[in-house]
Write a protein that holds these residues in place. Structure first.
Motif, PDB file in Angstrom:
ATOM      1  N   THR A  42       0.823  -1.216   0.000  1.00 50.51           N
ATOM      2  CA  THR A  42       0.000   0.000   0.000  1.00 50.51           C
ATOM      3  C   THR A  42       0.852   1.260   0.000  1.00 50.51           C
ATOM      4  OG1 THR A  42      -0.132  -0.068   2.407  1.00 50.51           O
ATOM      5  CG2 THR A  42      -1.889  -1.172   1.184  1.00 50.51           C
ATOM      6  N   GLU A 215      -4.961   6.666  -6.569  1.00 52.70           N
ATOM      7  CA  GLU A 215      -5.328   6.492  -5.162  1.00 52.70           C
ATOM      8  C   GLU A 215      -6.219   7.637  -4.689  1.00 52.70           C
ATOM      9  OE1 GLU A 215      -1.501   4.017  -3.347  1.00 52.70           O
ATOM     10  OE2 GLU A 215      -1.493   6.211  -3.298  1.00 52.70           O
ATOM     11  N   ASP A 225      -5.157  -0.704  -6.139  1.00 52.58           N
ATOM     12  CA  ASP A 225      -4.408  -1.840  -5.607  1.00 52.58           C
ATOM     13  C   ASP A 225      -4.111  -2.892  -6.664  1.00 52.58           C
ATOM     14  OD1 ASP A 225      -7.029  -2.628  -5.981  1.00 52.58           O
ATOM     15  OD2 ASP A 225      -7.066  -3.924  -4.220  1.00 52.58           O
ATOM     16  N   ARG A 248       3.803  -0.755  -5.003  1.00 50.85           N
ATOM     17  CA  ARG A 248       2.375  -0.779  -5.300  1.00 50.85           C
ATOM     18  C   ARG A 248       2.083  -1.436  -6.646  1.00 50.85           C
ATOM     19  NH1 ARG A 248       1.310   5.544  -4.468  1.00 50.85           N
ATOM     20  NH2 ARG A 248       3.177   5.515  -5.790  1.00 50.85           N
TER      21      ARG A 248
END
Length: 536
Positions: A42, A215, A225, A248
């Motif tokens: 993340t 994001e 994700d 990521r």
């Protein structure tokens, strides 16, 4: 990389070989037990808090041991990999690619069904760039694959598999055809035309900023994700670096990346017809300026590309290579994959890496039928989370590597070890259990003491740990002198002023230590100062 048409007119017959030990002919090798896909992180870099000692690595003609830490000991658990990975990342930045700055002070933009707009500002400078989006059929939000440069990638298969395509023009971020002392593009607008960072890393920085905007958009069109990256030739080099330097990225797929891409640096001088390292360095400012010291001496490098593969591990990796064009150094590429697969196996993710050079068509950057099924399988496994196909290694007999010639280390059996959560830039305060009495609050204005343990300076950033004594709850103020700025914090409840020069850190129940990363911006001689420590 420039390839003349004559290099692609090579006969197309190949023989598939199993290559886990390079001994069994005619089959594909599954390199590990079937395990679920390892999710992307993340955060861009989970090891930002890891101290990296300023220790030299002895020169060696063999591939460096990826499991040996800079203090000389070998890791024994999977949890140690996070900080061992941080060491490798720093060495790669320092000697091969140049530094990738962290997220700029301001990143904003928009995501629609047709485009992504990115706006960045840092240190008083601003830049913008965009990318177009092609959605698959169905209902989103969708996973997406960033395609560099617009050629060589099988975008039809990507979309048919259920992933969107983000068409990224890396030249808007790091332009080719420029001298090293006058680099151009959005990256160099922010960080200077004479930056020592090569354009491969600039391209990687640009994709990280695209992910930042995805994001921020809240996942209404694209899933933050589930991002992959691919590209061919010079853009294959870029895809390789992008996946290595942003955790990521869930799936990294370089195609025919050649010298400066996946093939091991140490193998290229001895591989007939391959593009010399000096040529890969000089053709374009792809690699960092520091790599000039190693073009004639790759044995002096403290790392090699099998360890860059290790930066991707345990996330999805699908390396596609062309054995018909000598210039592409596919034998050195197969050795990189074989050594990198050992890292995947040690981490319990042996089936998350696929390498495929067993192809019949020798045309550079062609869309190949042999890659179509593993491409679909990798997208299903790592982006859609609907598949669990095992990774395979298929090496053409034309460019068959031999790992035994290149390593003098063995792959350890790593224990699981304790779980260590990665740092975050916005820690969530921890509420004490109801049965735990609250700490005694000292009178207003009570004092405590705080001491710093500075980390090693690498490039223009370093980490600092702070230990607080004399209070169980506290507020510590840390200051740095501009143009320095604090960019990342961990293990406390943090707030920063607008230019990142003053950090106020409050205890949040996670202990009496915290840390932060400082960008020195050329002022590496200065150090952060504790301005105050107040109990309560």
């Amino acid at each position: 990389m420039t390839i003349s048409p004559s290099r692609s007119k090579i006969r197309s017959a190949v023989i598939a070989l199993a290559v886990a030990v390079l001994a069994v002919a005619g089959t594909a090798a599954v390199i590990g037990p079937t395990t679920p896909a390892h999710a992307a992180a993340t955060v861009e870099d989970e090891g930002i808090d890891c101290p990296v000692p300023n220790t030299s690595v002895p020169a060696s003609s063999r591939l460096p041991d990826p499991f040996r830490k800079l203090d000389g000991t070998r890791i024994t658990s999977k949890t140690e990999w996070r900080c061992r990975r941080a060491e490798t990342r720093e060495l790669a930045e320092r000697t091969v690619y140049g530094q990738k700055p962290p997220k700029p002070a301001t990143v904003s933009g928009t995501v629609s069904s047709t485009s992504i707009q990115v706006n960045v500002s840092d240190q008083g400078r601003s830049a913008s760039f965009s990318a177009s989006v092609q959605l698959p059929s169905g209902t989103g939000p969708f996973p997406a694959v960033v395609v560099l440069g617009g050629f060589g990638a099988d975008t039809a298969t990507i979309r048919n598999a259920g992933a969107a395509v983000i068409n990224y023009d890396p030249l808007a971020v790091g332009r080719e055809g420029t001298p090293r002392n006058n680099k151009q593009g959005a990256f160099y607008t922010l960080y200077g035309a004479n930056s020592s960072t090569g354009i491969l890393m600039a391209w990687a920085w640009g994709v990280s900023r695209i992910i930042d905007v995805i994001e921020q958009a809240g996942g209404t069109v694209l899933r933050p994700d589930a991002t992959g990256v691919t590209g061919c030739s010079r853009y294959g080099k870029g895809a390789f670096v992008i996946g290595a330097f942003d955790q990521r990225i869930a799936l990294t797929m370089p195609i025919e990346s050649g010298s400066g891409g996946a093939p091991i640096f140490r193998g290229i001088p001895g591989e007939s017809g391959s593009q010399p390292l000096s040529s890969a360095y000089g053709e374009q400012p792809w690699l960092g300026d520091a790599f000039s010291s190693y073009t004639g001496n790759p044995s002096g490098l403290p790392i090699d590309t099998h360890q860059v593969i290790g930066l991707v591990a345990p996330r999805g990796l699908f390396i596609m290579e062309n054995p018909h064009i000598d210039w592409l150094a596919a034998r050195s590429g197969s050795n990189a994959a074989l050594a990198g697969a050992e890292i995947y196996k040690a981490l319990g993710a042996g089936d998350n890496i696929t390498y495929w050079s067993d192809v019949s068509d020798g045309t550079h950057c062609a869309s190949r039928s042999e890659w179509r099924t593993p491409l679909q399988q990798n997208i299903q496994k790592h982006l859609l989370k609907t598949g669990n196909a095992a990774g395979t290694i298929r090496i053409s007999s034309r460019k068959q590597g031999n790992l035994a010639e290149w390593r003098d280390w063995q792959t350890p059996v790593l224990t699981d070890g304790p779980t260590t959560p990665p740092p975050t830039t916005s820690p969530t305060p921890t509420t004490p259990p109801p049965t735990t009495p609250p700490p005694t609050t000292p009178p207003p204005g009570g004092s405590c003491t705080a001491s710093t343990s500075p980390g090693t300076v690498w490039g223009d950033r370093y980490n600092t740990a702070v230990t607080v004594n004399g209070a169980s709850t506290w507020t510590v103020v840390v200051s740095v002198n501009a143009p320095q700025r604090i960019t990342t914090t961990w293990s406390g409840s943090a707030s920063l002023n607008s230019n990142g020069t003053v950090l106020t850190m409050r205890s949040n129940g996670s202990g009496n230590t915290f840390g932060f990363t400082t960008m020195t911006n050329g002022n590496s001689g200065a150090r952060p100062q504790i301005t105050s420590c107040t109990a309560g």
